[in-house]
Structures are given as structure tokens and as C-alpha cells.
Design a protein around this motif. Structure first.
Motif, PDB file in Angstrom:
ATOM      1  N   PRO A   1      70.671  84.726  47.550  1.00 38.71           N
ATOM      2  CA  PRO A   1      70.058  85.539  46.489  1.00 38.71           C
ATOM      3  C   PRO A   1      69.404  86.822  47.016  1.00 38.71           C
ATOM      4  CG  PRO A   1      69.376  83.243  46.279  1.00 38.71           C
ATOM      5  CD  PRO A   1      70.229  83.329  47.491  1.00 38.71           C
ATOM      6  N   ASN A   2      68.782  86.744  48.192  1.00 36.95           N
ATOM      7  CA  ASN A   2      68.079  87.935  48.688  1.00 36.95           C
ATOM      8  C   ASN A   2      69.011  88.953  49.348  1.00 36.95           C
ATOM      9  OD1 ASN A   2      68.573  86.293  50.840  1.00 36.95           O
ATOM     10  ND2 ASN A   2      66.548  86.402  51.738  1.00 36.95           N
ATOM     11  N   ARG A   3      70.326  88.662  49.323  1.00 29.73           N
ATOM     12  CA  ARG A   3      71.284  89.631  49.875  1.00 29.73           C
ATOM     13  C   ARG A   3      72.247  90.138  48.792  1.00 29.73           C
ATOM     14  NH1 ARG A   3      68.495  90.642  52.973  1.00 29.73           N
ATOM     15  NH2 ARG A   3      68.031  89.838  55.017  1.00 29.73           N
TER      16      ARG A   3
ATOM     17  N   ILE B   1      70.671  92.461  43.456  1.00 30.69           N
ATOM     18  CA  ILE B   1      70.635  92.337  42.001  1.00 30.69           C
ATOM     19  C   ILE B   1      69.188  92.493  41.553  1.00 30.69           C
ATOM     20  CG2 ILE B   1      70.875  90.690  40.098  1.00 30.69           C
ATOM     21  CD1 ILE B   1      73.296  89.537  41.542  1.00 30.69           C
TER      22      ILE B   1
ATOM     23  N   ILE C   1      66.336  91.819  38.808  1.00 33.45           N
ATOM     24  CA  ILE C   1      66.124  90.847  37.731  1.00 33.45           C
ATOM     25  C   ILE C   1      64.792  91.121  37.041  1.00 33.45           C
ATOM     26  CG2 ILE C   1      66.037  88.405  37.127  1.00 33.45           C
ATOM     27  CD1 ILE C   1      67.347  87.769  39.767  1.00 33.45           C
TER      28      ILE C   1
ATOM     29  N   PHE D   1      53.754  90.452  40.952  1.00 37.00           N
ATOM     30  CA  PHE D   1      52.902  89.891  41.998  1.00 37.00           C
ATOM     31  C   PHE D   1      51.457  90.250  41.660  1.00 37.00           C
ATOM     32  CE2 PHE D   1      56.850  91.266  44.422  1.00 37.00           C
ATOM     33  CZ  PHE D   1      57.502  90.080  44.156  1.00 37.00           C
TER      34      PHE D   1
ATOM     35  N   PHE E   1      57.803  96.877  46.660  1.00 35.95           N
ATOM     36  CA  PHE E   1      58.085  95.685  47.480  1.00 35.95           C
ATOM     37  C   PHE E   1      59.556  95.604  47.891  1.00 35.95           C
ATOM     38  CE2 PHE E   1      59.029  91.168  48.123  1.00 35.95           C
ATOM     39  CZ  PHE E   1      58.024  90.830  49.019  1.00 35.95           C
ATOM     40  N   GLY E   2      60.449  95.813  46.923  1.00 34.09           N
ATOM     41  CA  GLY E   2      61.880  95.726  47.220  1.00 34.09           C
ATOM     42  C   GLY E   2      62.325  96.792  48.218  1.00 34.09           C
TER      43      GLY E   2
ATOM     44  N   GLU F   1      60.339  98.114  50.504  1.00 35.42           N
ATOM     45  CA  GLU F   1      59.777  97.715  51.792  1.00 35.42           C
ATOM     46  C   GLU F   1      60.704  96.705  52.475  1.00 35.42           C
ATOM     47  OE1 GLU F   1      55.637  95.706  53.033  1.00 35.42           O
ATOM     48  OE2 GLU F   1      55.662  96.711  51.080  1.00 35.42           O
ATOM     49  N   MET F   2      61.221  95.749  51.659  1.00 34.12           N
ATOM     50  CA  MET F   2      62.129  94.740  52.194  1.00 34.12           C
ATOM     51  C   MET F   2      63.426  95.380  52.706  1.00 34.12           C
ATOM     52  SD  MET F   2      60.560  91.955  52.064  1.00 34.12           S
ATOM     53  CE  MET F   2      58.926  92.657  52.115  1.00 34.12           C
ATOM     54  N   ARG F   3      63.757  96.538  52.145  1.00 34.73           N
ATOM     55  CA  ARG F   3      64.963  97.245  52.582  1.00 34.73           C
ATOM     56  C   ARG F   3      64.663  98.256  53.669  1.00 34.73           C
ATOM     57  NH1 ARG F   3      65.905  95.132  48.044  1.00 34.73           N
ATOM     58  NH2 ARG F   3      67.984  94.774  47.196  1.00 34.73           N
TER      59      ARG F   3
ATOM     60  N   ARG G   1      60.466  97.795  38.897  1.00 31.51           N
ATOM     61  CA  ARG G   1      60.600  97.077  40.156  1.00 31.51           C
ATOM     62  C   ARG G   1      62.043  96.624  40.370  1.00 31.51           C
ATOM     63  NH1 ARG G   1      57.452  91.440  40.958  1.00 31.51           N
ATOM     64  NH2 ARG G   1      59.061  90.808  39.499  1.00 31.51           N
ATOM     65  N   ALA G   2      62.721  96.264  39.262  1.00 27.84           N
ATOM     66  CA  ALA G   2      64.114  95.819  39.375  1.00 27.84           C
ATOM     67  C   ALA G   2      65.059  96.998  39.599  1.00 27.84           C
ATOM     68  CB  ALA G   2      64.520  95.045  38.130  1.00 27.84           C
TER      69      ALA G   2
ATOM     70  N   ILE H   1      65.305  99.460  43.406  1.00 25.16           N
ATOM     71  CA  ILE H   1      66.119  99.104  44.576  1.00 25.16           C
ATOM     72  C   ILE H   1      67.571  99.548  44.391  1.00 25.16           C
ATOM     73  CG2 ILE H   1      64.675  97.142  45.253  1.00 25.16           C
ATOM     74  CD1 ILE H   1      66.674  95.294  43.867  1.00 25.16           C
TER      75      ILE H   1
END
Lengths: 345, 286
Positions: free
Chosen positions: A72-74, A77, A79, A87, A98-99, A101-103, A146-147, A150
Motif C-alpha cells: 500500500p505504501n508504494r 494512491i 485516499i 493526524f 507528510f506524504g 516528507e515520506m517521498r 493531503r491526498a 503527493i
């Protein structure tokens, strides 16, 4: 080749199949709505696309790529959850960032894109607030930003409007639809609200017991629902059991009690289900005679219940400011020939 | 009518107030007064006002060691309880319905057994001729019994066992308020499971971890039975020191001074901690 392609998707929980053979093809940039009552498998289908539910059988491909081995985290998508799932310990900007930062997007680029996403949902000024300091509509916009920030391949909306009040829900429908058109992102909306699905989506897939009962453009599906289930779920309808007494050129001659009517559609066998949309019915000088049992005022419309020889009919008439037919009044119910449809049971 | 309504809350809380006044406030005031009395072996307790008992408690290195040990023990027990209790609570939180309540009951099980019985159980297990040592010697793993009883480690282990359920309960309560979709949201945004735990679940479990820490810390710092049985006379903690002054030396004023110092130290720590926590996590507490 369609952008999102689902083939033979099945998800079983024990002996129960929540999704029972779903095939779906969604074009790039298209807005598709999965519509159905609770337990019809629409949410499970969405979770399978997102990767949170492992299919028992079938395949899901995004842009030609098989998703089964992708976590799911790859999946890239975006949502929007029913509860928004913000959060609570992060500010609006931190939530949206957040998304990114994760990237591993650089801080400068991140700030730029957060501002851009918040501007898109008209929340630029609330970047420093915490989710609990926002109204429901604002929280939903944060969830959408947020969705989207990314730049996902696919946007999934899981009953996104169900925790908003009615007025706000209507506004957000239009707003989300506009944003979706503007960023031209392939979107799947899961909802049990037929008005929402019809208004927002390019195409509607009505689901029933784990399968897609009918798929098409909202207008087409509404006008030609195909089955009693779909016609009753999409809007409201009068369903009347009838006997087939004749056929000619795609039209059927049906008998209900003493009355004979013509209808569009075809069935095998000698019985048929006749569907009459209440808003297509009107009161005229000829037609089926009836007596008004009740008359309810709905603001823009009047809702009548009329007892007739072919059964009780719901009739919706626009409120044009004039007098309405009172309870107990005698009327004749009439409809244009194409409004009478034959549907499967 | 309205008068009655205003009086109702007071009337309803009157029994609790009476109980607290009679059995909590009054004894505390009496202990406080007692701590200012003087005492000699020859004369016994003499009424009066003196700081001598406090001078002794705060000035004597014997008491420094005891208080140092007490708070170190409480800190170690709290830290270990967090490390064991928080993951335990998260795992229970993630379990499916039938298992969740079963395992919660297992965790809470120790609370159903008296502290003394549980601690004596540890003595049976960990003593020099206890089951653990006997087994390890029979297996030839060690030659001489490993010392657990009458050691600091032994006290810490026994106290953690006694107090970890409070931590689990407290963390579990805060995890129950966690929206399950929040973890899915984190994953969908590209975070790994570990990142989701660290960046999303942990901050939201923090109020539970912190309030659990307060409970465990205060109970550990004021514990008497477990340190007395496992630690023995050699490793005194503050509660045991007070007990000894009261019952062995008969020096009630000094015992009272120890109690008052322990109480003030704990209240200070708890209040300071609360202020830091509230400032740091105000948005989660809202």
C-alpha cells in the motif's frame, strides 16, 4: 488501454464473498463512482485497489502495472477517508506535507507544494492550525489536499461526505468535482448516496451483492437501469408486476389488472416488471384514474401518493407556485410513452 | 427548588468528602504535626516545634542513599514498564475481538492477586534455592546461584511485574481513541509500517504513556511490600525507612519527617511532570 483495470476481482471472508467477480476499466482522468447499499462490496473493492485488502482472486492493474506485489505504501494512491483520518498531533501544513516528507522532497520544494495544495482547497490561511481547531468542511479539504499533494496516480474517495451536514455536503460535492476536473486525476468515489454519485461522477457503477449490476453515464443508468434493484436504488421508482400480452418492435404490451400499458424493453417469458419514475408522471385529462391518498410538500416539489387500478403510484410534480391537488382529489395519471420501462427483477 | 439543585452536588459528594477528611486529610495533618515534635530514647515523644527531624532526614547521608535508591528504583521501574507496557498495549489494541479481551484479562490477571502473594512468588522463583537458580544449576549453566533476592535488580523486576498492568491499561485507553483509518492514511501517503508507528501512533499514545508513567512512578516510589520482601533489610527504600522508624526505633517524629519529605518530593515531581506534559502535548489532550 484503460488506466485502471480490474479483472475478476473476488474477496472472500470465510465462505462469504464480499466482492464476487468485479470487472472494471477506468480511463485516465475519469471520475467513476461505485454506488451501492452497505455490504454490496464497494468499500472492499476500494480497499483492494488501495492495497489494504488482499484479493482472493483477480487482478488489479494501474497504468498496465500489476498491483498484487506492490505494498500500500508504494502504490502512489491518494485516499480521502470517511473519518478524514487527519493526524491530530500535526498542524494542517504538517499533515499535508507528510506524504512529501515520506517521498524525501526537499524542505523548500515541500513548502511550495504545501502552499499550492492548500490554495487549491482554499485553506491557505489555516496552515498553522491543528485539525481539532477546524470545522468538518475544512478538515475534509485538508484531507483532500493531503491526498492530492503527493500527485498520486489515482485518487480514492471513501464515503468522503458522510460525516458532513447536509448543506455542507452539497457544497463539497461541487467543489470536489471541480477540483477533480482541474487537476484531471483519475478518481474513484465510493458512496451509498445516489445523488452524490450522479452529480459528481462521469460514470456510475451500481453494485449489488459483490457484483456490478449496471455501469454507465449517470443519465443513461438512471433512465435505463436494466434491473428493478438499480432503478429502485438510483432515485425512486414505481415498480409494478405485469403480464406480457403482446410484443412489437422493441415495445411490450403489458396488462396490469384491467389496464393495458405499453413499455420499452424486453423480457423472456410472460411476466415483466414495469418501472415508472415518479417525476415522469403527471396529471392529465386521460390516463389511469386515481384518487390522491396523500400530498406532501417538499419545497421544490409536491410528492403525491395516488391509489390507482394498477397499484399505488408515487407522483412527483414541480412546485410552480400554483394550486396543488388536495388529498382525496380524483386525478388521471399519465406519462410519456418512453417513461414506461421494463426492468429485470 | 433552585436552592436544592445547587446543594445537590455538595450533598452527593458529602460521603466521599467525609471519608477523605477522616482517613486522609486528618491523618496527614497529624503526621505533619508529629514531624515537628522531638524525640529521645529516654523521654520518648515530646510535643514542641523543632526542625531537627527534617535536618536529620535532609542532612544525613544514610537518608540520602535511601531517597536516592527510592527514586532511582521508581525511575528504572517506570522506564522498563514503558518499554514493556506500551508495545504490549499496542499489540492488544491490534488484536481481533475475541483475543483482545482474553489477552487484556491475562495482562490484568496479576492485579487480581495480592501484592504480597505475588512478591512471595518471586521469592520462591528467584531465591538462591529458588526454581530458576536450581534449574540453571542442574542444567550446568551456572555454578553458583545467581543473586536476584536482596538485589536492586530483583526489586526492579518484581516491581515491574506488579506495576506493568497499570501502564498497559493506561496506554490501551489512549489507543482506543485512535482512529484506525489514521494508520492506513499514513501508509497510503508512503510511510513504512515503522514510520507510521513512530510518527503517527506513538505521538497519539503519548498521553497514555505519560499518565501511565505517573501512576507507575508514584506507586513504585511509595512501594513497601515488594521492596521489603525482595530487597530485604539491606536495601531500604523510603517507605521501609519510615516503617522502621515508626515500629522498630519508635522514633515517630523522624518517621513522620521521612513521610512528609517523600510526599513533598513526589508531589513536586508529579506536578512538574504534568506541566511539562500539558505544554508539550496540549493539542493531543484537547
Amino acid at each position: 488501454m484503460p488506466f485502471l483495470e480490474i479483472q475478476g476481482l473476488v474477496k472472500r471472508y470465510g465462505s462469504v464473498a464480499a466482492v464476487d467477480g468485479v470487472d472494471l476499466a477506468v480511463e485516465r482522468g475519469e471520475f467513476l463512482s461505485l454506488l451501492g447499499p452497505s455490504g454490496c462490496g464497494k468499500s472492499t473493492t476500494l480497499l483492494a485497489i488501495a492495497g489494504f485488502v488482499e484479493p482472493s482472486a483477480g487482478s488489479i492493474r494501474i497504468d498496465g502495472r500489476e498491483m498484487a506485489p506492490v505494498k500500500p505504501n508504494r502504490r502512489n494512491i491518494g485516499i480521502v477517508f470517511q473519518s478524514f483520518a487527519l493526524f491530530p498531533h500535526m498542524t494542517v501544513a504538517e499533515n499535508v506535507g507528510f506524504g512529501l516528507e515520506m517521498r524525501r522532497v526537499s524542505a523548500a520544494e515541500r513548502g511550495h507544494r504545501i502552499a499550492e495544495a492548500l490554495a487549491l482547497v482554499r485553506l491557505d490561511e489555516l496552515a498553522g492550525r491543528y485539525p481539532k481547531q477546524l470545522s468538518g468542511g475544512q478538515q475534509q479539504r485538508v484531507a483532500l489536499a493531503r491526498a492530492l499533494v503527493i500527485r498520486p496516480d489515482l485518487l480514492l474517495l471513501d464515503e468522503p461526505m458522510s460525516s458532513l451536514d447536509a448543506k455542507l455536503r452539497e457544497e463539497m460535492r461541487v467543489e470536489i468535482r471541480d477540483i477533480q476536473r482541474r487537476v484531471a486525476i483519475t478518481t474513484i468515489l465510493v458512496t451509498h448516496d445516489q445523488a452524490e454519485a450522479l452529480l459528481m461522477a462521469d460514470r456510475v457503477a451500481v453494485m449489488d451483492r459483490g457484483r456490478i449490476a449496471r455501469i454507465g453515464r449517470p443519465y443513461e443508468v438512471y433512465e435505463d437501469p436494466g434491473s428493478a434493484f438499480v432503478s429502485n436504488f438510483l432515485g425512486r421508482t414505481n415498480l409494478i408486476a405485469a403480464t406480457v400480452v403482446g410484443r412489437s418492435g422493441g415495445r411490450l404490451r403489458l396488462r396490469v389488472g384491467e389496464v393495458e400499458v405499453d413499455a420499452t424493453g424486453d423480457v423472456n417469458g410472460s411476466t415483466a416488471m414495469l418501472s415508472l419514475r415518479p417525476e415522469r408522471l403527471s396529471f392529465g385529462s386521460d390516463g389511469v384514474p386515481g384518487k390522491v391518498e396523500s400530498c406532501l410538500f417538499m419545497g421544490g416539489q409536491w410528492l403525491y401518493r395516488v391509489a390507482t387500478p394498477i397499484g399505488e403510484l408515487a407522483v412527483i410534480r414541480p412546485n410552480e407556485g400554483g394550486a396543488h391537488v388536495p388529498e382525496g382529489g380524483t386525478v388521471r395519471v399519465t406519462w410519456p410513452p418512453e417513461a414506461a420501462r421494463v426492468v429485470h427483477e | 427548588m433552585s436552592d436544592r439543585r445547587i446543594l445537590a452536588p455538595y450533598a452527593l459528594s458529602a460521603p466521599a468528602t467525609a471519608v477523605l477528611t477522616a482517613f486522609m486529610a486528618a491523618p496527614l495533618v497529624m503526621v505533619l504535626m508529629l514531624s515537628f515534635n522531638s524525640f529521645t530514647m529516654a523521654t520518648g515523644i515530646r510535643p514542641g516545634f523543632t526542625w531537627a527531624n527534617y535536618a536529620e532526614v535532609l542532612g544525613d547521608s544514610y537518608f540520602h542513599t535511601i531517597f536516592g535508591r527510592t527514586f532511582l528504583l521508581a525511575a528504572v521501574v517506570t522506564a522498563v514498564s514503558v518499554l514493556i507496557g506500551a508495545p504490549e498495549a499496542y499489540i492488544i489494541h491490534r488484536m481481533r475481538p475475541p483475543w483482545r479481551s482474553i489477552f487484556l484479562l491475562i495482562v490484568l490477571g496479576p492485579l487480581l492477586v495480592s501484592v504480597i502473594v505475588r512478591t512471595l512468588g518471586w521469592a520462591v522463583l528467584l531465591g538462591n534455592r529458588g526454581m530458576v537458580n536450581t534449574l540453571m544449576m542442574r542444567l550446568g549453566l551456572i555454578e553458583r546461584p545467581a543473586e536476584f533476592m536482596y538485589t536492586f535488580t530483583g526489586m526492579a523486576v518484581a516491581l515491574v511485574h506488579v506495576l506493568v498492568p497499570f501502564m498497559v491499561l493506561s496506554v490501551w485507553a489512549s489507543l482506543r481513541r485512535l482512529d484506525p483509518a489514521v494508520e492506513a492514511a499514513g501508509l497510503s501517503l508512503g510511510a513504512s509500517q515503522a514510520t507510521v508507528l513512530r510518527r503517527i501512533v506513538l505521538p497519539q499514545a503519548m498521553p497514555g504513556i505519560l499518565s501511565g508513567s505517573l501512576i507507575v512512578f508514584t506507586l513504585a516510589a511509595s512501594a513497601f511490600a515488594t521492596p521489603a520482601i525482595v530487597g530485604g533489610r539491606r536495601l531500604k527504600v523510603a517507605a521501609m525507612a519510615a516503617y522502621d522508624e515508626f515500629l522498630n526505633s519508635q522514633n515517630w517524629p523522624l518517621g513522620a519527617a521521612i513521610v512528609v519529605v517523600l510526599l513533598i518530593a513526589m508531589v513536586t515531581i508529579v506536578l512538574g511532570y504534568n506541566r511539562i506534559v500539558e505544554r508539550r502535548f496540549h493539542q493531543v489532550f484537547q
